[in-house]
Design an enzyme around this catalytic site. Sequence first.
Site, mmCIF file in Angstrom:
data_model
loop_
_atom_site.group_PDB
_atom_site.id
_atom_site.type_symbol
_atom_site.label_atom_id
_atom_site.label_comp_id
_atom_site.label_asym_id
_atom_site.label_seq_id
_atom_site.Cartn_x
_atom_site.Cartn_y
_atom_site.Cartn_z
ATOM 1 N N GLU A 75 11.113 2.940 -21.987
ATOM 2 C CA GLU A 75 10.504 4.032 -21.219
ATOM 3 C C GLU A 75 9.516 4.845 -22.058
ATOM 4 O O GLU A 75 9.705 6.038 -22.257
ATOM 5 C CB GLU A 75 11.611 4.973 -20.725
ATOM 6 C CG GLU A 75 12.611 4.292 -19.829
ATOM 7 C CD GLU A 75 13.838 5.157 -19.550
ATOM 8 O OE1 GLU A 75 14.511 4.904 -18.543
ATOM 9 O OE2 GLU A 75 14.123 6.077 -20.339
ATOM 10 N N PRO A 76 8.458 4.236 -22.533
ATOM 11 C CA PRO A 76 7.497 5.013 -23.320
ATOM 12 C C PRO A 76 6.699 5.964 -22.422
ATOM 13 O O PRO A 76 6.261 5.580 -21.337
ATOM 14 C CB PRO A 76 6.572 3.934 -23.905
ATOM 15 C CG PRO A 76 6.664 2.802 -22.932
ATOM 16 C CD PRO A 76 8.039 2.840 -22.331
ATOM 17 N N GLY A 77 6.553 7.185 -22.854
ATOM 18 C CA GLY A 77 5.704 8.140 -22.130
ATOM 19 C C GLY A 77 4.552 8.498 -23.038
ATOM 20 O O GLY A 77 3.402 8.082 -22.845
ATOM 21 N N ARG A 100 3.222 22.821 -27.592
ATOM 22 C CA ARG A 100 3.964 21.989 -28.553
ATOM 23 C C ARG A 100 3.895 22.538 -29.980
ATOM 24 O O ARG A 100 4.842 22.420 -30.730
ATOM 25 C CB ARG A 100 3.452 20.545 -28.515
ATOM 26 C CG ARG A 100 3.667 19.884 -27.142
ATOM 27 C CD ARG A 100 3.467 18.382 -27.165
ATOM 28 N NE ARG A 100 4.516 17.736 -27.934
ATOM 29 C CZ ARG A 100 4.401 17.333 -29.175
ATOM 30 N NH1 ARG A 100 3.254 17.472 -29.820
ATOM 31 N NH2 ARG A 100 5.410 16.772 -29.787
ATOM 32 N N CYS A 141 -1.461 36.831 -25.514
ATOM 33 C CA CYS A 141 -0.967 38.011 -26.224
ATOM 34 C C CYS A 141 0.300 37.660 -26.977
ATOM 35 O O CYS A 141 1.397 38.080 -26.596
ATOM 36 C CB CYS A 141 -0.723 39.133 -25.238
ATOM 37 S SG CYS A 141 -2.274 39.769 -24.666
ATOM 38 N N GLU A 142 0.148 36.866 -27.996
ATOM 39 C CA GLU A 142 1.297 36.450 -28.778
ATOM 40 C C GLU A 142 0.782 35.854 -30.084
ATOM 41 O O GLU A 142 -0.095 34.988 -30.063
ATOM 42 C CB GLU A 142 2.077 35.403 -27.975
ATOM 43 C CG GLU A 142 3.280 34.908 -28.696
ATOM 44 C CD GLU A 142 4.410 34.490 -27.767
ATOM 45 O OE1 GLU A 142 4.476 34.973 -26.614
ATOM 46 O OE2 GLU A 142 5.214 33.681 -28.214
HETATM 47 N N1 LLP Z 1 13.215 8.263 -21.488
HETATM 48 C C1 LLP Z 1 14.025 9.338 -21.495
HETATM 49 C C2 LLP Z 1 15.364 9.214 -20.954
HETATM 50 C C3 LLP Z 1 13.573 10.564 -22.020
HETATM 51 O O1 LLP Z 1 14.379 11.601 -22.016
HETATM 52 C C4 LLP Z 1 12.262 10.642 -22.533
HETATM 53 C C5 LLP Z 1 11.753 11.888 -23.080
HETATM 54 C C6 LLP Z 1 11.454 9.505 -22.494
HETATM 55 C C7 LLP Z 1 11.963 8.326 -21.972
HETATM 56 C C8 LLP Z 1 10.036 9.490 -22.995
HETATM 57 O O2 LLP Z 1 9.909 9.822 -24.326
HETATM 58 P P1 LLP Z 1 8.483 9.623 -25.049
HETATM 59 O O3 LLP Z 1 8.219 8.140 -25.150
HETATM 60 O O4 LLP Z 1 7.448 10.283 -24.215
HETATM 61 O O5 LLP Z 1 8.659 10.297 -26.345
HETATM 62 N N2 LLP Z 1 8.495 17.758 -24.729
HETATM 63 C C9 LLP Z 1 8.765 16.993 -25.920
HETATM 64 C C10 LLP Z 1 9.301 15.627 -25.600
HETATM 65 C C11 LLP Z 1 10.531 15.665 -24.735
HETATM 66 C C12 LLP Z 1 10.928 14.266 -24.376
HETATM 67 C C13 LLP Z 1 12.035 14.273 -23.435
HETATM 68 N N3 LLP Z 1 12.422 12.974 -23.031
HETATM 69 C C14 LLP Z 1 7.481 16.899 -26.733
HETATM 70 O O6 LLP Z 1 6.485 17.470 -26.338
HETATM 71 O O7 LLP Z 1 7.465 16.289 -27.789
#
Ligand code: LLP
Length: 463
Positions: free
Chosen positions: A320-322, A360, A391-392
């Site tokens: 599950e890459p995001g 981030r 304002c921070e």
């Molecule tokens: N699968 C699951 C179950 C997850 O919880 C996540 C991310 C992903 C896949 C995707 O992860 P990725 O490949 O995008 O790293 N807001 C934080 C990241 C929180 C990720 C939460 N879960 C940031 O900006 O670094």
Amino acid sequence: MSRSAHPAGPRHADVLPEGHYSAPPADLNTLDAKVWSETVSRDADGVVTAGGLDVKTLAERHGTPAYILDEADFRARARSWRGAFGSDADVFYAGKAFLSRAIVRWLHEEGLNLDVCSGGELATAISAGMPADRIAFHGNNKSTEEIRRAVEAGVGRIVLDSFQEIVRVAHIAQELGTRQRVQIRITVGVEAHTHEFIATAHEDQKFGIPLAGGQAAEAVRRALRLDGLEVIGIHSHIGSQIFDMSGFEVAAHRVVGLLKDIRDEHGVELPEIDLGGGLGIAYTSDDDPREPHEIAKALTEIVTRECEAAKLRTPRISVEPGRAIVGPTAFTLYEVGTIKPLDNLRTYVSVDGGMSDNIRTALYDAEYSVALVSRTSDAAPMLARVVGKHCESGDIVVKDAFLPADLAPGDLIAVPATGAYCRSMASNYNHVLRPPVVAVHDGESRVIVRRETEEDLLRLDVG
Ligand code: LLP
């Protein structure tokens, strides 16, 4: 564009203050291909172009700040993940990184599946035509209503995250006269080498069911007994922005250990294993991410080897890459405003956005790069901190970076690798309006998420 001189003061302190930076790069005009999206380069006038359009034109057309997203790069990355894993595995793009209807369509066209984690993401996916059976539904606290919508829609899998949810999903599926395909998310006790807030597989946290103490085995036992559920596999996600594959190795070993115990106890070989996302990208030139084909090869080999040792049929793998798909495909384009040199410290460069479009840095101490993009410059490097208009004092976009000392109000600067978790975590702090996402492709720009307006804000404020 005015180019007024700075007030007197050192551009670049003789002794640099402490910070997260290495020596200034030899040439500030060079764009490191590692951190910029595929189609980014400088034109003959030194102006940066993306998707065939220069940033001055983009700023005139769409305003600043704006997220500029390279469609060709997004599609190429999606395709390369898909291709790397081949037809024996599934790639679920993690919508939390950034989701819009255009993104859903591109994913669909490129043959990827989609992981959603809220009713809002589910609605976006379905409204843009992602077939429900290619959607996975995640979350540690899905509401009954969200579960019902997901089951009714016919999502391909719900990832169960607690004992309560096992019963709840089974009940809803039965009520709706169906059997829901589910995976059970476990925590394998691995703590990925990443920021504390985004590591997720160690046990003292809210996600998943711990393997330790036999809890995960008990969850599987209960789920297998329920008619409303078809248990298809085990899920593990060990954290985010990970470069080192050893965490995945331990996770796969432990997940396969559980599959073996399940086979021994129930005589069932679960057909799927999901290793989550979390693969790192380059935010600065110091980061060295791996290519999807290397990651696919490593993960497939680990699972195959572990299954052979346990005498199990190798399950179908999913990931599950995001961030690794969308992160590198976009940059945030800002206009420089106030410039404040602080003697023997650094120069504060204010931009027209800030922590509302990129939280981030403040939240995770994340590091970013930055470049002057509306022109080139031969001026000396100046140690800069790029800050927003909020304002921070924690409103920092790029903590320490070098920009040319002749930087002036009206210049355009861009922060690369902001495609993931910037727009999706954007806020209205100080009633600052969230920027648009503009897709560029083959010399054309298209707004895929429009800029927020004051009318949008006032529409929610019902008095
Ligand atoms: N699968 C699951 C179950 C997850 O919880 C996540 C991310 C992903 C896949 C995707 O992860 P990725 O490949 O995008 O790293 N807001 C934080 C990241 C929180 C990720 C939460 N879960 C940031 O900006 O670094």
